[in-house]
Write a protein that holds these residues in place. Structure first.
Motif, short mmCIF file in Angstrom:
data_model
loop_
_atom_site.label_atom_id
_atom_site.label_comp_id
_atom_site.label_asym_id
_atom_site.label_seq_id
_atom_site.Cartn_x
_atom_site.Cartn_y
_atom_site.Cartn_z
N LYS A 11 0.83 -1.21 0.00
CA LYS A 11 0.00 0.00 0.00
C LYS A 11 0.86 1.25 0.00
N HIS A 12 2.01 1.23 0.68
CA HIS A 12 2.89 2.39 0.70
C HIS A 12 3.57 2.59 -0.65
N LEU A 13 3.92 1.50 -1.31
CA LEU A 13 4.49 1.63 -2.65
C LEU A 13 3.49 2.28 -3.60
N ARG A 14 2.25 1.81 -3.57
CA ARG A 14 1.23 2.38 -4.46
C ARG A 14 1.01 3.85 -4.16
N LEU A 15 1.03 4.21 -2.87
CA LEU A 15 0.82 5.61 -2.49
C LEU A 15 1.96 6.48 -3.03
N LEU A 16 3.19 6.02 -2.90
CA LEU A 16 4.32 6.80 -3.41
C LEU A 16 4.28 6.91 -4.93
N GLU A 17 3.95 5.83 -5.60
CA GLU A 17 3.85 5.89 -7.07
C GLU A 17 2.81 6.92 -7.50
N ALA A 18 1.64 6.92 -6.83
CA ALA A 18 0.59 7.87 -7.20
C ALA A 18 0.98 9.30 -6.87
N GLU A 19 1.71 9.49 -5.78
CA GLU A 19 2.08 10.83 -5.35
C GLU A 19 3.20 11.42 -6.20
N ILE A 21 4.59 10.15 -9.35
CA ILE A 21 4.49 10.08 -10.81
C ILE A 21 3.09 10.52 -11.20
N ARG A 22 2.95 11.83 -11.48
CA ARG A 22 1.64 12.40 -11.76
C ARG A 22 1.49 12.75 -13.23
N PRO A 23 0.24 12.92 -13.68
CA PRO A 23 0.03 13.25 -15.11
C PRO A 23 0.65 14.56 -15.55
N ASP A 24 0.92 15.48 -14.60
CA ASP A 24 1.48 16.78 -15.01
C ASP A 24 2.93 16.68 -15.48
N GLY A 25 3.59 15.53 -15.26
CA GLY A 25 4.96 15.33 -15.75
C GLY A 25 6.02 16.05 -14.95
N ALA A 26 5.64 16.74 -13.88
CA ALA A 26 6.62 17.47 -13.07
C ALA A 26 7.17 16.57 -11.98
N GLU A 27 8.34 16.95 -11.46
CA GLU A 27 8.90 16.22 -10.33
C GLU A 27 8.09 16.55 -9.07
N HIS A 28 7.92 15.53 -8.23
CA HIS A 28 7.24 15.70 -6.95
C HIS A 28 8.06 15.01 -5.87
N ALA A 29 7.72 15.30 -4.61
CA ALA A 29 8.54 14.77 -3.50
C ALA A 29 7.65 14.45 -2.30
N ALA A 30 8.20 13.64 -1.41
CA ALA A 30 7.49 13.28 -0.17
C ALA A 30 8.52 12.99 0.90
N TYR A 31 8.13 13.22 2.14
CA TYR A 31 8.91 12.74 3.28
C TYR A 31 8.45 11.31 3.58
N VAL A 32 9.40 10.47 3.96
CA VAL A 32 9.10 9.07 4.27
C VAL A 32 9.62 8.78 5.68
N ILE A 33 8.76 8.18 6.49
CA ILE A 33 9.13 7.78 7.85
C ILE A 33 9.57 6.33 7.82
N PHE A 34 10.75 6.07 8.34
CA PHE A 34 11.34 4.74 8.27
C PHE A 34 11.59 4.16 9.67
N GLY A 95 13.37 10.26 5.94
CA GLY A 95 14.01 10.28 4.64
C GLY A 95 13.13 10.99 3.63
N ILE A 96 13.56 10.96 2.38
CA ILE A 96 12.79 11.61 1.33
C ILE A 96 12.63 10.66 0.15
N ALA A 97 11.64 10.97 -0.67
CA ALA A 97 11.46 10.32 -1.97
C ALA A 97 11.10 11.39 -2.97
N HIS A 98 11.65 11.30 -4.16
CA HIS A 98 11.27 12.24 -5.21
C HIS A 98 11.27 11.51 -6.55
N SER A 99 10.82 12.21 -7.57
CA SER A 99 10.65 11.55 -8.87
C SER A 99 11.47 12.20 -9.97
N HIS A 100 11.80 11.37 -10.96
CA HIS A 100 12.33 11.81 -12.24
C HIS A 100 11.37 11.29 -13.31
N PRO A 101 10.26 11.95 -13.54
CA PRO A 101 9.24 11.41 -14.44
C PRO A 101 9.75 11.18 -15.86
#
Length: 470
Positions: A11-19, A21-34, A95-101
């Motif tokens: 469920k966390h993987l799906r949430l990060l993918e949705a957050e 990799i968005r249709p707008d094609g821009a980079e996005h980011a999230a904080y991740v608790i580990f 930690g962090i997660a971000h995208s390179h769409p």
């Protein structure tokens, strides 16, 4: 050299993918608790290992973003600082997660600089033991990661895997694409990718007796790459009807069950690396090994051991497949009847635990712990009828022990390969051998301090170990 890997709940993987990799094609980011697991001595490599597990995800909000397009993202880090304060109080890491769409499929030099600075900030705030995990999601589905242990050093994640529902490897170390001839027929049925996954898995078997023995044999024949076997008991003559490979000589000299299991696996010559532990699994010398595993089969019949594995599955995101067999001989209308029930239960976040399924009785587990740690007190209470006495020897038949072991292996195959389809997972199955039927018993609807307590899922190392007092 320290190695590193990561576990997600699906469920966390799906949430990060949705957050990210968005249709707008821009980079996005999230904080991740580990949650973090610090393994001092990996049983297979003998080196140190860091395992991180995702506990929660907090998207970087629009009002925090300074600028973002398809090639970069920049945001204010005020919330990172406040999360570090919370992490210090509650014992987790930020930690962090971000995208390179649109690429590149690697961390950029700018990522290196920004993350090194965040690592410096984390250690300045929370001390030199603070780490800063980082994940990168690419538009083609590639997921990469690393753990900053200092502002000058980042350890790449060798493996990123999911648990809960289906078990997937999102990113893995490089392994041979060649299919070994010994497993060619298995590849025809389950695919070459399945063979490679099993070769990479670190599998534990707790209990090398009636159900553990045939299970270990099957894992070896399937090409398991790394196998850890835990059992303090010796071979006895009464075991010989169901311990694969065990001989009268083994019983006569009191050879350890784990020694017999290791000997038989190595005789196959199929490349499985075997490590053995002749201690009860709660012993401190077993902890590094248990925490290093990707999957554990529980083949022990004691409530205390099952209770420990029950907690381990949720704290460390290590799935446990628990196996049980009950044979009962009864008299009905002057006729002797055999009742045989085999059970396979999968423990992981999203599934009910052994306490909720009334497999583990905490009171009996406490009595077993007393017998192990303070025998005089146990026998005093037994004499006064405060604890239960030992049970009579249980009936055992090799065909039934082997069948239940096979049920457990089938559940592993399902979660790795989905041979029953994507909805074919069974969290709890009981086979009534006498009636030729399988049942799927439910669990108590009451909230549980283990399986329903999301705060501990993926927590990793805590004090005391697994939150167990005493």
């Amino acid at each position: 050299m320290t190695s590193a890997d990561l576990s997600f709940q699906e469920k966390h993987l799906r949430l990060l993918e949705a957050e990210l990799i968005r249709p707008d094609g821009a980079e996005h980011a999230a904080y991740v608790i580990f949650g973090v697991t610090r393994i001092h001595r990996d049983p297979f490599t003998t080196g140190p290992r860091i395992r991180v597990s995702v506990k929660d995800i907090l998207p970087v909000e629009l009002d925090e973003i300074i600028s973002s397009d398809h090639q970069h993202i920049s945001w204010r880090t005020d919330r990172f600082v406040s999360l570090l304060a919370q992490a210090e109080r509650e014992g987790f890491q930020v930690g962090i997660a971000h995208s390179h769409p649109q690429g590149p499929k690697h961390f950029s030099p700018q990522d290196d600089r920004n993350e090194a600075e965040l690592s410096r900030l984390a250690q300045n705030r929370n001390g030199e033991k603070a780490i800063m995990p980082s994940l990168l999601f690419c538009g083609d589905g590639t997921v990469l990661g690393r753990i900053w242990t200092t502002p000058n050093e980042a350890i790449p994640l060798a493996t990123i895997r999911t648990v809960s529902s289906n078990w997937r490897f999102i990113h893995r170390k490089e392994i041979s694409e060649d299919d070994e001839p010994a497993f060619a027929r298995q590849s025809l049925a389950l695919g070459a990718a399945f063979n490679r996954t099993v070769r990479e898995l670190r599998i534990g078997v707790v209990g090398a007796g009636g159900t553990g023995s045939p299970l270990i044999q099957q894992l070896g024949r399937m090409g398991a790459g790394c196998l850890a076997i835990f059992d303090p008991d010796i071979v006895e003559t009464s075991n010989l009807n169901r311990l694969y490979g065990a001989t009268y000589e083994d019983a006569a000299v009191g050879r350890k069950k784990v020694e017999v299991a290791k000997r038989e696996i190595e005789r196959m010559g199929l490349g499985t690396q075997v490590v053995t532990f002749e201690s009860w699994i709660g012993a401190e010398e077993c902890r590094d090994a248990l925490r290093s595993l990707d999957l554990i089969f529980g083949c022990t019949d004691d409530h205390e051991g099952r209770g420990l594995l029950n907690r381990l599955a949720y704290y460390y995101l290590i799935p446990v497949i628990d196996v049980g067999l009950a044979l009962r001989v009864s008299e009905r209308h002057g006729e002797t009847l055999l009742e045989a029930d085999g059970r396979v239960t999968v423990l992981e976040p999203g599934a009910s635990c052994l306490i909720c399924r009334r497999v583990v009785n905490p009171a009996i587990a406490a009595e077993e712990a007393l017998k192990r740690t303070d025998p005089p007190e146990y026998h005093r209470r037994k004499a006064e009828a405060y604890v239960r006495g030992e049970r009579n020897p249980a009936p055992a038949v090799v065909s039934f022990t082997t069948s239940v072991a096979t049920m457990a292996v089938e559940e592993m195959i399902q979660r790795l390969q989905q041979f029953r389809g994507t909805t074919g997972n069974v969290a709890n199955r009981v086979r009534k051998f006498t009636h030729l039927e399988d049942f799927r018993p439910g669990a108590s609807p009451e909230r549980c301090r283990v399986c329903a307590n999301f705060r501990i899922h993926g927590a990793g190392d805590v004090e005391p170990f697994l939150g167990r007092v005493g």
